[in-house]
Design an enzyme around this catalytic site. Structure first.
Site, PDB file in Angstrom:
ATOM      1  N   SER A   1       0.731  -0.939  -0.031  1.00 33.27           N
ATOM      2  CA  SER A   1      -0.225   0.326   0.268  1.00 33.27           C
ATOM      3  C   SER A   1       0.603   0.881  -0.175  1.00 33.27           C
ATOM      4  O   SER A   1       1.741   1.099   0.668  1.00 33.27           O
ATOM      5  CB  SER A   1      -0.812   0.480   0.906  1.00 33.27           C
TER       6      SER A   1
ATOM      7  N   TYR B   1      -2.505  -1.775  10.887  1.00 34.23           N
ATOM      8  CA  TYR B   1      -2.152  -1.674   8.669  1.00 34.23           C
ATOM      9  C   TYR B   1      -1.344  -0.868   8.235  1.00 34.23           C
ATOM     10  O   TYR B   1      -0.380  -1.752   7.671  1.00 34.23           O
ATOM     11  CB  TYR B   1      -3.581  -0.543   8.431  1.00 34.23           C
TER      12      TYR B   1
HETATM   13  P1  NAD Z   1     -11.195  -6.172   0.235  1.00 37.91           P
HETATM   14  O1  NAD Z   1     -11.713  -6.075   1.419  1.00 37.91           O
HETATM   15  O2  NAD Z   1     -11.952  -6.287  -1.446  1.00 37.91           O
HETATM   16  O3  NAD Z   1     -10.323  -7.479  -0.081  1.00 37.91           O
HETATM   17  C1  NAD Z   1      -9.096  -8.070   1.033  1.00 37.91           C
HETATM   18  C2  NAD Z   1      -9.628  -9.503   0.545  1.00 37.91           C
HETATM   19  O4  NAD Z   1      -8.885  -9.853   1.767  1.00 37.91           O
HETATM   20  C3  NAD Z   1     -11.205  -9.672   0.959  1.00 37.91           C
HETATM   21  O5  NAD Z   1     -11.279 -10.619  -0.004  1.00 37.91           O
HETATM   22  C4  NAD Z   1     -11.466 -10.728   2.161  1.00 37.91           C
HETATM   23  O6  NAD Z   1     -11.781 -11.651   1.989  1.00 37.91           O
HETATM   24  C5  NAD Z   1      -9.829 -11.190   1.670  1.00 37.91           C
HETATM   25  N1  NAD Z   1      -8.826 -11.667   3.661  1.00 37.91           N
HETATM   26  C6  NAD Z   1      -9.364 -11.214   4.610  1.00 37.91           C
HETATM   27  N2  NAD Z   1      -8.760 -11.716   5.865  1.00 37.91           N
HETATM   28  C7  NAD Z   1      -8.517 -13.033   5.275  1.00 37.91           C
HETATM   29  C8  NAD Z   1      -7.676 -14.151   5.180  1.00 37.91           C
HETATM   30  N3  NAD Z   1      -7.512 -14.267   6.633  1.00 37.91           N
HETATM   31  N4  NAD Z   1      -8.129 -15.576   4.459  1.00 37.91           N
HETATM   32  C9  NAD Z   1      -7.780 -14.802   3.231  1.00 37.91           C
HETATM   33  N5  NAD Z   1      -8.475 -13.973   2.903  1.00 37.91           N
HETATM   34  C10 NAD Z   1      -8.626 -12.930   3.426  1.00 37.91           C
HETATM   35  O7  NAD Z   1     -10.037  -4.493   0.029  1.00 37.91           O
HETATM   36  P2  NAD Z   1      -9.065  -4.457  -1.102  1.00 37.91           P
HETATM   37  O8  NAD Z   1      -8.993  -2.854  -1.853  1.00 37.91           O
HETATM   38  O9  NAD Z   1      -9.067  -5.421  -2.631  1.00 37.91           O
HETATM   39  O10 NAD Z   1      -8.382  -5.014  -0.450  1.00 37.91           O
HETATM   40  C11 NAD Z   1      -7.197  -5.814  -1.072  1.00 37.91           C
HETATM   41  C12 NAD Z   1      -5.507  -5.608  -0.604  1.00 37.91           C
HETATM   42  O11 NAD Z   1      -4.970  -4.508  -1.305  1.00 37.91           O
HETATM   43  C13 NAD Z   1      -4.914  -5.118   0.567  1.00 37.91           C
HETATM   44  O12 NAD Z   1      -4.167  -6.435   1.074  1.00 37.91           O
HETATM   45  C14 NAD Z   1      -5.285  -4.388   1.209  1.00 37.91           C
HETATM   46  O13 NAD Z   1      -4.520  -3.391   2.252  1.00 37.91           O
HETATM   47  C15 NAD Z   1      -4.573  -3.219  -0.090  1.00 37.91           C
HETATM   48  N6  NAD Z   1      -4.855  -2.137  -1.120  1.00 37.91           N
HETATM   49  C16 NAD Z   1      -5.782  -1.180  -1.020  1.00 37.91           C
HETATM   50  C17 NAD Z   1      -6.191  -0.359  -1.113  1.00 37.91           C
HETATM   51  C18 NAD Z   1      -7.747   0.027  -1.595  1.00 37.91           C
HETATM   52  O14 NAD Z   1      -7.513   1.411  -1.831  1.00 37.91           O
HETATM   53  N7  NAD Z   1      -8.505  -0.196  -2.069  1.00 37.91           N
HETATM   54  C19 NAD Z   1      -5.099   0.541  -1.208  1.00 37.91           C
HETATM   55  C20 NAD Z   1      -3.422  -0.120  -0.604  1.00 37.91           C
HETATM   56  C21 NAD Z   1      -3.566  -1.240  -0.178  1.00 37.91           C
END
Ligand code: NAD
Length: 279
Positions: A164, A177
């Site tokens: 991130s 986080y």
């Molecule tokens: P999201 O909530 O849609 O996806 C997160 C996924 O992780 C979900 O599918 C959830 O079921 C899964 N998950 C949670 N706990 C879990 C576990 N114990 N075992 C297996 N799977 C698990 O959100 P997202 O935005 O798609 O996030 C995906 C990644 O991207 C994350 O690592 C997040 O930190 C990173 N991220 C997102 C953003 C953003 O703006 N959306 C920005 C920077 C980083």
């Protein structure tokens, strides 16, 4: 298999994406499948969404399976990698994407919420990468590729950690986080250094603000979106597809000399946007 499929960038490769039933993981899984990889869609709790994505990929002529696992649990990780091996074959690409937020002012944060986020975001990614490397090394021991890599890829295996912009931007009220994302940076680079001699490439993607369920309150109202734009020089929110495109690049031979790098896909969020108008 048609000609377009056979010449696709990731043809004959097997990919596993964790947390792929929603958001960025789903976008990455879809992009890898479009680039020709057979894809394992890991999910934690939302089986229906995972199955729907698998159906979509299959309808487009791709190969896909869904596999349930909690990435914080070593036994689940082992079962997940066995299922991928048994159903799709030797894994070439692993995307450690799962992540959660449990936000609170640091003064109020419970130890439970601190541990839970570390377990999923940092320990979960470590266990995923460790299992990926074990699978790549076992494959080389078994198949003894003369150049140390299979014919369809210049590397023995590729790993992408989902980081991130908060691996470099501090984030008040999200200390658990931000600590995991900072940790992913050094974990990823250490593992990349350790396993590069075995022709295993480990990199990270650092997304900025991407439209997914994790940050819904940041984009669901016009007011929130306007506020978000102050942080994004490129003046648009990112989409899961933007991260999918970056993942295809980092998983393909186009990035074969890229090892231990974090690719920021953030519309310029890490460019100190407060200085856009002379500070
Ligand atoms: P999201 O909530 O849609 O996806 C997160 C996924 O992780 C979900 O599918 C959830 O079921 C899964 N998950 C949670 N706990 C879990 C576990 N114990 N075992 C297996 N799977 C698990 O959100 P997202 O935005 O798609 O996030 C995906 C990644 O991207 C994350 O690592 C997040 O930190 C990173 N991220 C997102 C953003 C953003 O703006 N959306 C920005 C920077 C980083």
């Amino acid at each position: 298999m048609n000609e377009a499929k056979a010449t696709a960038k990731l043809a004959n490769q097997v990919a596993l994406v964790t947390g792929a039933s929603s958001g960025i993981g789903a976008g990455v899984a879809a992009a890898l499948a479009k680039a020709g990889a057979a894809v394992a869609v890991n999910y934690h709790s939302n089986a229906d969404s995972a199955h729907a994505l698998v159906d979509d990929i299959r309808k487009s002529g791709g190969r896909a399976i869904s596999v349930k696992a909690d990435v914080g649990q070593p036994d689940d990780i082992a079962r997940m990698f066995s299922a991928v091996h048994d159903q799709l074959g030797d894994v070439d690409i692993v995307v450690a994407n799962s992540g959660i937020q449990k936000d609170a002012p640091s003064i109020d944060m419970t130890l439970e919420d601190w541990h839970k986020v570390i377990e999923t975001n940092l320990t979960g990614q470590f266990l995923t990468v460790q299992a990926a490397v074990r699978a790549f090394v076992a494959r080389q021991r078994k198949q003894q590729f003369a150049d140390g890599h299979p014919p369809h890829s210049k590397a023995l295996g590729k790993v992408i950690c989902m980081s991130s912009v908060h691996d470099v931007i501090p984030w008040a009220g999200h200390v658990n986080y931000a600590a995991t994302k900072g940790g992913i940076n050094m974990m990823m680079r250490t593992l990349a250094q350790e396993f590069a001699p075995q022709r295993i490439r480990i990199n990270a993607i650092a997304p900025g603000a991407i439209r997914t369920p994790i940050n819904k309150e940041g984009w669901e109202s016009p007011e929130a979106l306007e506020k978000m734009m102050k942080l994004i020089p490129y003046k648009r929110i990112g989409e899961a597809e933007d991260i999918g495109n970056a993942a295809v690049f980092l998983a393909s031979d186009d990035s074969d000399y890229i090892v231990g790098t974090t690719l920021y896909v953030d519309g310029g969020m890490t460019l100190y946007p407060g200085f856009e108008n002379n500070g």
